[in-house]
Design an enzyme around this catalytic site. Structure first.
Site, PDB file in Angstrom:
ATOM      1  N   LYS A   1      10.318  10.921  -7.920  1.00 24.05           N
ATOM      2  CA  LYS A   1       9.392  10.764  -9.142  1.00 24.05           C
ATOM      3  C   LYS A   1      10.081  10.085 -10.476  1.00 24.05           C
ATOM      4  CE  LYS A   1       5.321  13.312  -8.054  1.00 24.05           C
ATOM      5  NZ  LYS A   1       4.342  14.081  -8.256  1.00 24.05           N
TER       6      LYS A   1
ATOM      7  N   ARG B   1       6.565  18.999  -1.433  1.00 20.20           N
ATOM      8  CA  ARG B   1       5.908  17.893  -0.990  1.00 20.20           C
ATOM      9  C   ARG B   1       6.867  16.636  -1.109  1.00 20.20           C
ATOM     10  NH1 ARG B   1       3.299  13.513  -3.023  1.00 20.20           N
ATOM     11  NH2 ARG B   1       1.913  12.614  -1.871  1.00 20.20           N
TER      12      ARG B   1
END
Ligand SMILES: Nc1nc2[nH]c(SCC(=O)O)nc2c(=O)[nH]1
Length: 283
Positions: free
Chosen positions: A224, A258
């Site tokens: 991210k 995840r």
């Protein structure tokens, strides 16, 4: 938090941290010409993630990256259903479906999906009823705004961790009020969804407070932009930063991670867990 979770015909052991592998079936991975090839590629990718230790494969047809375009329910279903069917039938995988769309929840559950992962925490019209009807566990995630605009100017009146926990509290209560049993719920702070880098760093640093929900905690930090912004790394060079975050997340209570890079994350998580559970047996 429960030490195991019924996920359709699977039982997910949550007595130790588990890794969820990301399988994107958004158009960039499905050029129309190569649809069939791409389906085989998706299956091979999932097979590899399972071999590397993934307990769950998360299948998402709607890109929820900042600025992503919204798609119709039918488009989402056309992308996701064929993949879910083959993952279930050919690999007997525990499949989580990353969707906010009621029809996609119902149809993929009928195809054997074992978990619903909703970045909009069942707020869409009919989503709560659809999730209830599937009998599957549901991950409720915090997002401020929508992918199209959430990163333009994220701001909160309260400290981020309080805003996130208040939101999740209301969603858990709404689910329980509708008859969705608490034992079927997971929570997720939603890193990167309507948050600045500072919001994300503070949220992870204080994430141990979320253990008060006594619900399994799922986090998504892999590749991210907060890693990119802190380290100045492009997306393909964010694995070391992501492993550091994965270890911290486990230390602060995360039970499902995840990620894109399953193998390396398994080692980081298992190493962290070896330290954290040390001595529990003979305490
Ligand atoms: N539960 C959950 N689902 C997710 N789906 C995405 S898509 C954006 C990306 O992977 O960069 N992120 C998350 C997350 O953080 N939590």
């Amino acid at each position: 938090a429960p030490t195991w979770l019924p996920c359709g015909r699977h039982r997910l052991d949550l007595s130790y941290p588990r890794v969820m592998g990301i399988l994107n079936v958004t158009p960039d991975s499905f050029s129309d010409g190569g649809r069939h090839v791409a389906l085989d590629d998706a299956l091979r990718h999932a097979e590899r993630m399972l071999a590397e230790g993934a307990a769950i494969i998360d299948v998402g047809g709607e890109s929820t990256r900042p600025g992503a375009q919204a798609i119709t329910a039918q488009q989402e279903l056309d992308r996701v259903a064929p993949v879910v069917e083959r993952l279930v039938c050919e690999l007997d995988a525990l499949v989580s479906v990353d969707t906010s769309t009621p029809a996609v929840m119902r149809q993929t559950a009928a195809l054997g999906a074992g978990m619903i992962n909703d970045v909009r925490a069942l707020q869409r019209e009919g989503a709560l009823e659809a999730a209830l009807g599937t009998g599957l566990p549901v991950c409720l995630m915090h997002m401020q705004g929508e992918p199209q605009d959430m990163q333009q100017a994220p701001r909160y009146d309260a400290p981020i961790e309080e805003a996130v926990m208040d939101f999740l509290e209301t969603r858990v209560a709404a689910c329980e009020a509708a008859g969705l049993r608490r034992e079927r719920l997971l929570i997720d702070p939603g890193f990167g969804f309507g948050k600045t880098v500072e919001h994300n760093l503070r949220l992870l640093n204080r994430m141990d407070r979320m253990t008060r929900f006594d619900l399994p905690l799922l986090v998504g930090l892999s590749r991210k932009s907060l890693i990119g912004k802190v380290l100045g790394r492009p997306v393909e060079e964010r694995l070391p930063g992501g492993l550091a975050l994965a270890s911290l997340a486990v230390e602060r209570g995360a039970r499902i991670l995840r990620v894109h890079d399953v193998g390396p994350t398994m080692d980081a998580v298992n190493m962290t867990w070896a330290v954290l559970r040390e001595g529990c047996e003979n305490d």
